[in-house]
Design a protein around this motif. Structure first.
Motif, PDB file in Angstrom:
ATOM      1  N   ILE A 256      -0.798   6.211   7.792  1.00 25.89           N
ATOM      2  CA  ILE A 256      -1.747   5.099   7.704  1.00 25.89           C
ATOM      3  C   ILE A 256      -1.643   4.438   6.334  1.00 25.89           C
ATOM      4  CG2 ILE A 256      -4.207   4.579   7.518  1.00 25.89           C
ATOM      5  CD1 ILE A 256      -4.707   6.260   9.911  1.00 25.89           C
ATOM      6  N   ARG A 257      -1.460   5.215   5.278  1.00 19.06           N
ATOM      7  CA  ARG A 257      -1.388   4.670   3.929  1.00 19.06           C
ATOM      8  C   ARG A 257      -0.249   3.653   3.804  1.00 19.06           C
ATOM      9  NH1 ARG A 257      -3.243   5.453  -1.059  1.00 19.06           N
ATOM     10  NH2 ARG A 257      -1.851   5.170  -2.816  1.00 19.06           N
ATOM     11  N   ASP A 258       0.931   3.998   4.317  1.00 24.96           N
ATOM     12  CA  ASP A 258       2.072   3.084   4.253  1.00 24.96           C
ATOM     13  C   ASP A 258       1.785   1.804   5.021  1.00 24.96           C
ATOM     14  OD1 ASP A 258       3.512   4.826   2.678  1.00 24.96           O
ATOM     15  OD2 ASP A 258       4.627   5.698   4.351  1.00 24.96           O
ATOM     16  N   TYR A 259       1.126   1.938   6.187  1.00 24.57           N
ATOM     17  CA  TYR A 259       0.794   0.765   6.991  1.00 24.57           C
ATOM     18  C   TYR A 259      -0.135  -0.171   6.224  1.00 24.57           C
ATOM     19  CZ  TYR A 259      -1.449  -2.196  10.432  1.00 24.57           C
ATOM     20  OH  TYR A 259      -1.945  -3.275  11.087  1.00 24.57           O
ATOM     21  N   HIS A 260      -1.193   0.379   5.641  1.00 27.30           N
ATOM     22  CA  HIS A 260      -2.141  -0.447   4.881  1.00 27.30           C
ATOM     23  C   HIS A 260      -1.453  -1.117   3.692  1.00 27.30           C
ATOM     24  CE1 HIS A 260      -5.291   1.823   7.076  1.00 27.30           C
ATOM     25  NE2 HIS A 260      -5.932   0.683   6.967  1.00 27.30           N
ATOM     26  N   GLN A 261      -0.621  -0.375   2.994  1.00 24.17           N
ATOM     27  CA  GLN A 261       0.084  -0.947   1.846  1.00 24.17           C
ATOM     28  C   GLN A 261       1.017  -2.060   2.299  1.00 24.17           C
ATOM     29  OE1 GLN A 261      -0.734   0.001  -1.413  1.00 24.17           O
ATOM     30  NE2 GLN A 261       0.280  -1.968  -1.698  1.00 24.17           N
ATOM     31  N   GLU A 262       1.647  -1.870   3.452  1.00 22.33           N
ATOM     32  CA  GLU A 262       2.532  -2.902   4.006  1.00 22.33           C
ATOM     33  C   GLU A 262       1.740  -4.161   4.355  1.00 22.33           C
ATOM     34  OE1 GLU A 262       4.986  -3.534   8.107  1.00 22.33           O
ATOM     35  OE2 GLU A 262       5.164  -1.560   7.159  1.00 22.33           O
ATOM     36  N   VAL A 263       0.555  -3.988   4.927  1.00 23.29           N
ATOM     37  CA  VAL A 263      -0.295  -5.136   5.264  1.00 23.29           C
ATOM     38  C   VAL A 263      -0.708  -5.878   3.995  1.00 23.29           C
ATOM     39  CG1 VAL A 263      -2.554  -5.818   6.191  1.00 23.29           C
ATOM     40  CG2 VAL A 263      -1.138  -4.178   7.443  1.00 23.29           C
ATOM     41  N   ILE A 264      -1.106  -5.155   2.980  1.00 21.39           N
ATOM     42  CA  ILE A 264      -1.485  -5.784   1.703  1.00 21.39           C
ATOM     43  C   ILE A 264      -0.304  -6.560   1.132  1.00 21.39           C
ATOM     44  CG2 ILE A 264      -2.055  -5.289  -0.714  1.00 21.39           C
ATOM     45  CD1 ILE A 264      -3.879  -3.032   0.376  1.00 21.39           C
ATOM     46  N   ASN A 265       0.863  -5.945   1.109  1.00 23.69           N
ATOM     47  CA  ASN A 265       2.059  -6.630   0.591  1.00 23.69           C
ATOM     48  C   ASN A 265       2.390  -7.875   1.398  1.00 23.69           C
ATOM     49  OD1 ASN A 265       2.345  -4.745  -1.440  1.00 23.69           O
ATOM     50  ND2 ASN A 265       3.784  -3.488  -0.272  1.00 23.69           N
ATOM     51  N   ARG A 266       2.257  -7.784   2.717  1.00 23.81           N
ATOM     52  CA  ARG A 266       2.545  -8.934   3.580  1.00 23.81           C
ATOM     53  C   ARG A 266       1.567 -10.073   3.312  1.00 23.81           C
ATOM     54  NH1 ARG A 266       2.161  -7.722   9.535  1.00 23.81           N
ATOM     55  NH2 ARG A 266       2.140  -5.743   8.507  1.00 23.81           N
ATOM     56  N   ILE A 267       0.292  -9.763   3.169  1.00 21.62           N
ATOM     57  CA  ILE A 267      -0.707 -10.795   2.870  1.00 21.62           C
ATOM     58  C   ILE A 267      -0.370 -11.475   1.550  1.00 21.62           C
ATOM     59  CG2 ILE A 267      -3.130 -11.212   2.255  1.00 21.62           C
ATOM     60  CD1 ILE A 267      -3.835  -8.949   4.278  1.00 21.62           C
ATOM     61  N   LEU A 268      -0.061 -10.691   0.528  1.00 20.19           N
ATOM     62  CA  LEU A 268       0.265 -11.263  -0.777  1.00 20.19           C
ATOM     63  C   LEU A 268       1.523 -12.132  -0.712  1.00 20.19           C
ATOM     64  CD1 LEU A 268      -0.571  -8.283  -3.137  1.00 20.19           C
ATOM     65  CD2 LEU A 268      -1.889 -10.384  -2.813  1.00 20.19           C
ATOM     66  N   GLN A 269       2.462 -11.769   0.141  1.00 20.18           N
ATOM     67  CA  GLN A 269       3.691 -12.567   0.293  1.00 20.18           C
ATOM     68  C   GLN A 269       3.460 -13.813   1.133  1.00 20.18           C
ATOM     69  OE1 GLN A 269       6.581  -9.839   1.878  1.00 20.18           O
ATOM     70  NE2 GLN A 269       6.702  -8.662  -0.015  1.00 20.18           N
ATOM     71  N   ASP A 270       2.557 -13.733   2.111  1.00 23.30           N
ATOM     72  CA  ASP A 270       2.324 -14.856   3.025  1.00 23.30           C
ATOM     73  C   ASP A 270       1.518 -15.992   2.397  1.00 23.30           C
ATOM     74  OD1 ASP A 270       3.754 -13.611   5.012  1.00 23.30           O
ATOM     75  OD2 ASP A 270       1.996 -12.990   6.185  1.00 23.30           O
ATOM     76  N   TYR A 271       0.738 -15.694   1.393  1.00 18.37           N
ATOM     77  CA  TYR A 271      -0.089 -16.718   0.750  1.00 18.37           C
ATOM     78  C   TYR A 271       0.513 -17.099  -0.592  1.00 18.37           C
ATOM     79  CZ  TYR A 271      -3.688 -16.101   4.259  1.00 18.37           C
ATOM     80  OH  TYR A 271      -4.372 -16.076   5.436  1.00 18.37           O
ATOM     81  N   ASN A 272       0.569 -18.391  -0.848  1.00 22.29           N
ATOM     82  CA  ASN A 272       1.059 -18.871  -2.138  1.00 22.29           C
ATOM     83  C   ASN A 272       0.063 -18.594  -3.253  1.00 22.29           C
ATOM     84  OD1 ASN A 272       3.470 -19.905  -1.110  1.00 22.29           O
ATOM     85  ND2 ASN A 272       2.453 -21.797  -0.490  1.00 22.29           N
ATOM     86  N   PHE A 273      -1.221 -18.552  -2.902  1.00 22.25           N
ATOM     87  CA  PHE A 273      -2.244 -18.349  -3.924  1.00 22.25           C
ATOM     88  C   PHE A 273      -3.489 -17.769  -3.274  1.00 22.25           C
ATOM     89  CE2 PHE A 273      -5.922 -19.773  -6.388  1.00 22.25           C
ATOM     90  CZ  PHE A 273      -5.573 -19.299  -7.637  1.00 22.25           C
ATOM     91  N   ILE A 274      -4.083 -16.774  -3.910  1.00 20.86           N
ATOM     92  CA  ILE A 274      -5.365 -16.213  -3.491  1.00 20.86           C
ATOM     93  C   ILE A 274      -6.242 -16.159  -4.732  1.00 20.86           C
ATOM     94  CG2 ILE A 274      -6.614 -14.262  -2.481  1.00 20.86           C
ATOM     95  CD1 ILE A 274      -4.019 -13.430  -1.086  1.00 20.86           C
ATOM     96  N   GLY A 275      -7.408 -16.800  -4.661  1.00 15.69           N
ATOM     97  CA  GLY A 275      -8.352 -16.773  -5.771  1.00 15.69           C
ATOM     98  C   GLY A 275      -9.302 -15.590  -5.642  1.00 15.69           C
ATOM     99  N   ILE A 276     -10.022 -15.341  -6.713  1.00 21.12           N
ATOM    100  CA  ILE A 276     -10.976 -14.225  -6.779  1.00 21.12           C
ATOM    101  C   ILE A 276     -12.372 -14.797  -7.008  1.00 21.12           C
ATOM    102  CG2 ILE A 276     -11.631 -12.148  -8.074  1.00 21.12           C
ATOM    103  CD1 ILE A 276      -9.012 -11.689  -6.803  1.00 21.12           C
ATOM    104  N   THR A 277     -13.328 -14.414  -6.187  1.00 21.87           N
ATOM    105  CA  THR A 277     -14.695 -14.917  -6.323  1.00 21.87           C
ATOM    106  C   THR A 277     -15.252 -14.637  -7.714  1.00 21.87           C
ATOM    107  OG1 THR A 277     -15.077 -14.603  -3.961  1.00 21.87           O
ATOM    108  CG2 THR A 277     -17.023 -14.819  -5.358  1.00 21.87           C
ATOM    109  N   GLU A 278     -15.060 -13.415  -8.210  1.00 28.09           N
ATOM    110  CA  GLU A 278     -15.594 -13.061  -9.524  1.00 28.09           C
ATOM    111  C   GLU A 278     -14.872 -13.785 -10.651  1.00 28.09           C
ATOM    112  OE1 GLU A 278     -16.684  -9.968  -6.630  1.00 28.09           O
ATOM    113  OE2 GLU A 278     -14.832 -11.013  -7.081  1.00 28.09           O
TER     114      GLU A 278
END
Length: 175
Positions: A1-23
């Protein structure tokens, strides 16, 4: 499960050109402004969804009420366990924002300078324009006719004429 979650996080970061942070909202806006190459004044805003106000459908937004029991739960191991991947994703997005800042021409120095200029301009906007905001809902929660509001869309970009005027006066407005 850990590898799957890390893969999803990496994919999200690669799929978006920019992600802002509310804080780090203002800082995220400044970075986005630099990335897009648009004037700093185009990023200025006034908050429209205020704690205890109304949304664009005139539904009352309850004031925040965090109880001691809620605070205790947020410190618990159960909460930490249930939210572990949220925290990991949050840290990854924060690190991504930092890498983006460092990769910009002028890097952190440029962002820090623009952020100071942005916050100073935002302060002027809040002082001068907040009283001019005419939201779609009255203070009593009644829907106003469109011609009685000054928002570009629903409750977004309210008092835009005032904001544009401030940006022009401060020399941070685009054409």
């Amino acid at each position: 499960i850990r590898d799957y979650h890390q893969e999803v996080i990496n994919r999200i970061l690669q799929d978006y050109n920019f992600i802002g942070i509310t804080e780090r909202f203002d800082e995220s806006l400044v970075v986005l402004q630099i990335l897009l190459g648009i004037p700093l004044g185009d990023m200025l805003y006034l908050s429209s969804k205020v704690n205890g106000g109304y949304d664009d459908l005139c539904t009352y937004i309850q004031p925040s009420n965090v109880t001691n029991e809620m605070l205790e739960y947020l410190k618990s191991e159960d909460w930490k366990k249930r939210s572990a991947w949220d925290f990991i994703f949050y840290r990854a997005v924060n690190a991504s924002l930092d890498r983006t800042i460092d990769s910009l021409p002028g890097g952190r120095t440029r962002v820090t300078k623009n952020l100071a200029k942005f916050r100073a301009a935002k302060y002027v906007v809040e002082e001068r324009c907040q009283a001019e905001v005419k939201l779609p809902c009255s203070e009593g929660g009644e829907k106003r006719p469109l011609n009685e509001t000054n928002c570009l869309f629903l409750d977004s970009a309210c008092a835009y004429s005032c904001i544009d005027e401030v940006a022009k006066e401060l020399g941070i407005h685009g054409m």
